[in-house]
Design a protein around this motif. Structure first.
Motif, PDB file in Angstrom:
ATOM      1  N   THR A  22     165.230 102.223  52.011  1.00  0.00           N
ATOM      2  CA  THR A  22     165.782 100.980  51.281  1.00  0.00           C
ATOM      3  C   THR A  22     165.017  99.733  51.046  1.00  0.00           C
ATOM      4  O   THR A  22     164.811  99.055  50.467  1.00  0.00           O
ATOM      5  CB  THR A  22     167.253 100.719  51.821  1.00  0.00           C
ATOM      6  OG1 THR A  22     166.838 100.580  53.144  1.00  0.00           O
ATOM      7  CG2 THR A  22     168.022 101.684  51.791  1.00  0.00           C
ATOM      8  N   ASN A  23     163.986  99.743  52.361  1.00  0.00           N
ATOM      9  CA  ASN A  23     162.914  98.594  52.432  1.00  0.00           C
ATOM     10  C   ASN A  23     162.050  98.542  51.226  1.00  0.00           C
ATOM     11  O   ASN A  23     161.745  97.564  50.733  1.00  0.00           O
ATOM     12  CB  ASN A  23     161.959  99.038  53.517  1.00  0.00           C
ATOM     13  CG  ASN A  23     162.750  98.507  54.901  1.00  0.00           C
ATOM     14  OD1 ASN A  23     163.945  97.846  54.593  1.00  0.00           O
ATOM     15  ND2 ASN A  23     162.287  99.076  56.102  1.00  0.00           N
ATOM     16  N   GLN A  25     162.704  99.468  47.988  1.00  0.00           N
ATOM     17  CA  GLN A  25     163.393  99.050  46.685  1.00  0.00           C
ATOM     18  C   GLN A  25     163.508  97.505  46.782  1.00  0.00           C
ATOM     19  O   GLN A  25     163.317  96.667  45.761  1.00  0.00           O
ATOM     20  CB  GLN A  25     164.804  99.899  46.489  1.00  0.00           C
ATOM     21  CG  GLN A  25     165.442  99.178  45.271  1.00  0.00           C
ATOM     22  CD  GLN A  25     166.810  99.853  45.151  1.00  0.00           C
ATOM     23  OE1 GLN A  25     167.168 100.210  46.012  1.00  0.00           O
ATOM     24  NE2 GLN A  25     167.213 100.036  43.823  1.00  0.00           N
ATOM     25  N   TRP A  26     163.952  96.998  48.130  1.00  0.00           N
ATOM     26  CA  TRP A  26     164.326  95.677  48.359  1.00  0.00           C
ATOM     27  C   TRP A  26     163.152  94.895  48.309  1.00  0.00           C
ATOM     28  O   TRP A  26     163.018  93.847  47.490  1.00  0.00           O
ATOM     29  CB  TRP A  26     164.911  95.554  49.745  1.00  0.00           C
ATOM     30  CG  TRP A  26     165.587  94.157  49.839  1.00  0.00           C
ATOM     31  CD1 TRP A  26     166.751  93.527  49.826  1.00  0.00           C
ATOM     32  CD2 TRP A  26     164.946  93.093  50.665  1.00  0.00           C
ATOM     33  NE1 TRP A  26     166.699  92.438  50.015  1.00  0.00           N
ATOM     34  CE2 TRP A  26     165.493  91.927  50.792  1.00  0.00           C
ATOM     35  CE3 TRP A  26     163.339  92.823  51.055  1.00  0.00           C
ATOM     36  CZ2 TRP A  26     165.169  90.651  50.894  1.00  0.00           C
ATOM     37  CZ3 TRP A  26     162.999  91.668  51.609  1.00  0.00           C
ATOM     38  CH2 TRP A  26     163.746  90.431  51.563  1.00  0.00           C
ATOM     39  N   PRO A 164     165.717  97.266  58.627  1.00  0.00           N
ATOM     40  CA  PRO A 164     166.051  96.505  57.419  1.00  0.00           C
ATOM     41  C   PRO A 164     166.465  94.999  57.691  1.00  0.00           C
ATOM     42  O   PRO A 164     165.837  94.108  57.035  1.00  0.00           O
ATOM     43  CB  PRO A 164     167.053  97.443  56.695  1.00  0.00           C
ATOM     44  CG  PRO A 164     166.821  98.690  57.200  1.00  0.00           C
ATOM     45  CD  PRO A 164     166.408  98.831  58.395  1.00  0.00           C
TER      46      PRO A 164
END
Length: 279
Positions: A22-23, A25-26, A164
């Motif tokens: 997810t890192n 995309q963020w 995250p």
């Protein structure tokens, strides 16, 4: 100026599918909102040579910033800073300030009964070492600091933790400001999104015409379905001065819509995203 950023993520858990990255995309979304662009991403295993080789390759490409995520902890397979030192041909130096903080935290754990001995292990101690000439970056959400290393030819390596919450906090408090200063000015982003009932190969030639007419507008098509009904989502985005961005995106969208309608397609769920200054 155009600021190019490359992202390097370390961790076997990412490569075996155990953990969703997810890192990535963020960071990509946040960096774009600041007016910079991610030109490359890489995921590598927890291996010193693999990480070092990838860093060397990125450094040779000379992006403005290389951001790494993960590999800063006390585990045996946390080796990002060692890889940075290896790739940049410099030693790891003990940072007494970090070691003092590690000792303070261990004493707190011992007094609370969380650990049996008030002793800093070899693995915990290694977190106090950073590449020579680097700058420590404070971690407001955790005990492991990050690193900023400025290389020749204006290449900056920024090492962030993989957790995250820690990565996001450090990015917002430190990295975002670094990027914004590099970008300079009031850069804005704008976009338009809509759905059409043509297949992607039919839309491709229409998109090409629009992008030639408006080279500053990026157009991406994403097929959503085809079994029950053909539906393709189209995104138009651009960055630049606020008024110019709005004008370019809206004109490009209007041109593309007319081409689609003239081709015999239908448009639904038109969604306009107005230009906003970087934030």
């Amino acid at each position: 100026m155009t600021v190019n950023i490359e992202l390097l993520f370390t961790g076997n858990e990412l490569l075996i599918g155990k953990t969703l990255n997810t890192n990535a995309q963020w960071l990509a979304k946040r960096i774009y909102s600041l007016g910079a662009q991610v030109t490359r991403m890489a995921n590598v295993m927890d291996d010193l040579q693999e990480i070092s080789d990838e860093l060397l390759y990125m450094i040779k490409r000379q992006p403005d910033i290389i951001i790494t995520s993960g590999g800063l902890g006390a585990s045996f397979d946390d080796m990002t800073l060692e890889a940075v030192a290896k790739a940049t041909n410099r030693p790891l130096i003990l940072v007494q300030e970090i070691l003092n903080e590690i000792k303070r935290v261990h004493k707190l754990f011992y007094e609370r009964g969380d650990i049996k001995e008030n002793k800093v292990s070899e693995y915990a101690r290694k977190m106090a070492y950073q590449p020579k000439d680097s700058k420590m970056l404070e971690n407001p959400e955790g005990g492991i600091p990050g690193v900023l290393l400025e290389l020749e030819k204006n290449v900056n390596i920024i090492c962030l933790p993989g957790v995250p919450a820690e990565l996001k906090a450090m990015f917002e408090q430190i990295v975002a400001d670094i990027i914004s200063k590099m970008v300079g000015g009031d850069i804005a982003t704008a976009g338009v999104k809509f759905l059409v009932d043509l297949i992607e190969s039919e839309i491709a030639i229409l998109i090409e015409k629009v992008m030639k007419a408006y080279p500053s507008v990026y157009i991406k098509s994403n097929p959503l379905s085809w079994q029950d009904a053909v539906r393709v989502e189209i995104h138009l985005t651009s960055r630049g001065e606020v008024n110019q961005v709005n004008e370019n995106v809206n004109n490009a969208a209007e041109m593309l819509k007319n081409l689609i309608l003239n081709y015999g397609g239908k448009i639904e769920e038109d969604s306009i995203i107005s230009a906003n200054k970087k934030q």
